[in-house]
Design a protein around this motif. Structure first.
Motif, short mmCIF file in Angstrom:
data_model
loop_
_atom_site.label_atom_id
_atom_site.label_comp_id
_atom_site.label_asym_id
_atom_site.label_seq_id
_atom_site.Cartn_x
_atom_site.Cartn_y
_atom_site.Cartn_z
N UNK A 166 44.00 42.82 22.00
CA UNK A 166 42.76 42.43 22.64
C UNK A 166 42.38 43.46 23.70
N UNK A 167 41.11 43.85 23.72
CA UNK A 167 40.58 44.77 24.73
C UNK A 167 39.56 44.06 25.60
N UNK A 168 39.64 44.32 26.91
CA UNK A 168 38.61 43.90 27.86
C UNK A 168 37.83 45.16 28.24
N UNK A 169 36.56 45.20 27.84
CA UNK A 169 35.76 46.41 28.05
C UNK A 169 34.81 46.28 29.24
N UNK A 170 34.99 45.29 30.08
CA UNK A 170 34.18 45.13 31.27
C UNK A 170 34.53 43.83 31.95
N UNK A 171 34.33 43.77 33.26
CA UNK A 171 34.65 42.56 34.01
C UNK A 171 33.76 42.46 35.24
N UNK A 172 33.70 41.25 35.78
CA UNK A 172 32.92 41.02 37.01
C UNK A 172 33.73 40.08 37.90
N UNK A 173 33.92 40.49 39.15
CA UNK A 173 34.73 39.72 40.09
C UNK A 173 33.87 39.25 41.25
N UNK A 174 33.95 37.97 41.56
CA UNK A 174 33.21 37.44 42.71
C UNK A 174 34.06 36.50 43.56
N UNK A 175 35.37 36.51 43.36
CA UNK A 175 36.26 35.68 44.17
C UNK A 175 36.27 34.22 43.81
N UNK A 176 35.88 33.88 42.60
CA UNK A 176 35.85 32.47 42.18
C UNK A 176 37.25 31.92 41.97
N UNK A 177 37.41 30.62 42.27
CA UNK A 177 38.67 29.93 42.00
C UNK A 177 38.78 29.66 40.51
#
Length: 311
Positions: free
Chosen positions: A242-253
């Motif tokens: 499996x590849x993750x080609x992008x992500x977004x982080x906003x500090x969510x629980x």
């Protein structure tokens, strides 16, 4: 008499560096660059094509420190060397040729992130700032005295590619500001305190393997550090890659604290992580096929994947 130089260059920064030298009135007697690697994703500008448009001779030696290359360059009697994202170290014999010195443009705020892949390493470590540095070339990599720097911000969801695109105009700003002063002998180099920085080696595709025992922020940093056009972050599960080609982080629980899992919610893939925080996965693939919710459900139990289950 016009200042003269031999330029070692590659990549977008190489293109920008040559353009700035020409704009400043430097006579470029030779460009030394690389043959493009067919195994590499070539998403950046061509130094060789730019030099060709300006009728500047170009060579692409496998190793610049060969005796015949050194002689060829010495016979040109350049006053200066400039290196812009050239990937080989220059030997002391080469560095001794230009009487006015040899200068390299490096993609970090030296002495931090000396060595290879400085942008990727800075993103991987969650830095909020990086930049470009022009410094004197010495035998030890990225260790010569500093001429000038230009900083750029790294935002929490910038990829390494995003940051690199910021460095190209930063390099132009830096060179436009300092080249005229450097050529006129009006800049006093400042020695680097190497103890205040660090050195990093090159990165390989295998370095993109995800450790799901890490925090959401650390995994997100890895994903964005190696996001396309770089090879991507990955993990293996149940015989599949499996590849993750992008992500977004906003500090969510995490939606389900206490479990490391990947799942679909509200039109996106998410990863709940070991620190009970989560990040959004922008693109998930399995064995080279991009997944949507239906395809993900077809290869998982109840639309969930637990990456640590077979680790």
């Amino acid at each position: 008499m016009k200042p003269s130089a031999v330029v070692f260059a590659y990549h977008n920064i190489g293109v920008t560096g040559i353009e700035c030298l020409l704009q400043t009135g430097v006579e470029i007697k030779l460009v030394v660059t690389h043959q493009d690697d067919p195994e590499e994703n070539i998403w950046f500008g061509s130094v060789a094509e730019l030099a060709g448009r300006h009728q500047i001779p170009v060579i692409t030696p496998d190793a610049p420190n060969q005796a015949e290359v050194i002689k060829h360059i010495a016979d040109l009697h350049p006053q200066w060397f400039f290196s812009f994202y050239y990937r080989h170290m220059l030997s002391p014999e080469l560095l001794a040729i230009p009487p006015r010195g040899a200068y390299n443009l490096h993609g970090s705020l030296l002495p931090k992130y000396r060595g290879r892949a400085p942008v990727n390493w800075a993103v991987l470590h969650g830095e909020s700032t990086t930049g470009v540095s022009l410094h004197q070339m010495v035998e030890k990599p990225d260790a010569g005295s500093l001429i000038d720097q230009e900083a750029v911000a790294i935002l929490p969801n910038d990829t390494a590619h995003d940051v690199f695109l910021k460095l190209t105009p930063a390099a132009k700003t830096l060179l436009d500001r300092c080249l005229p002063l450097l050529l006129a002998g009006k800049i006093e180099p400042k020695p680097l305190d190497l103890a205040q920085g660090n050195y990093f080696g090159g990165r390989k595709p295998e370095h993109g393997r995800i450790d799901w025992h890490q925090s959401a922020w650390n995994i997100h940093n890895l994903v964005r550090a190696v996001a396309p056009p770089y090879p991507g972050a990955f993990f293996d599960f149940d015989g599949k890659r499996f590849f993750l080609f992008g992500s977004h982080y906003s500090g969510e629980t995490a939606l389900n604290p206490g479990k490391v899992r990947i799942y679909w919610a509200d039109g996106h893939f998410y990863a709940d992580c070991a620190d009970n925080n989560r990040f959004r996965i922008e693109q998930l693939s399995c064995d080279g096929i991009a997944l949507d919710q239906a395809a993900f459900n077809a290869i998982t139990n109840n639309g969930q994947l637990f990456p640590n289950a077979n680790s």
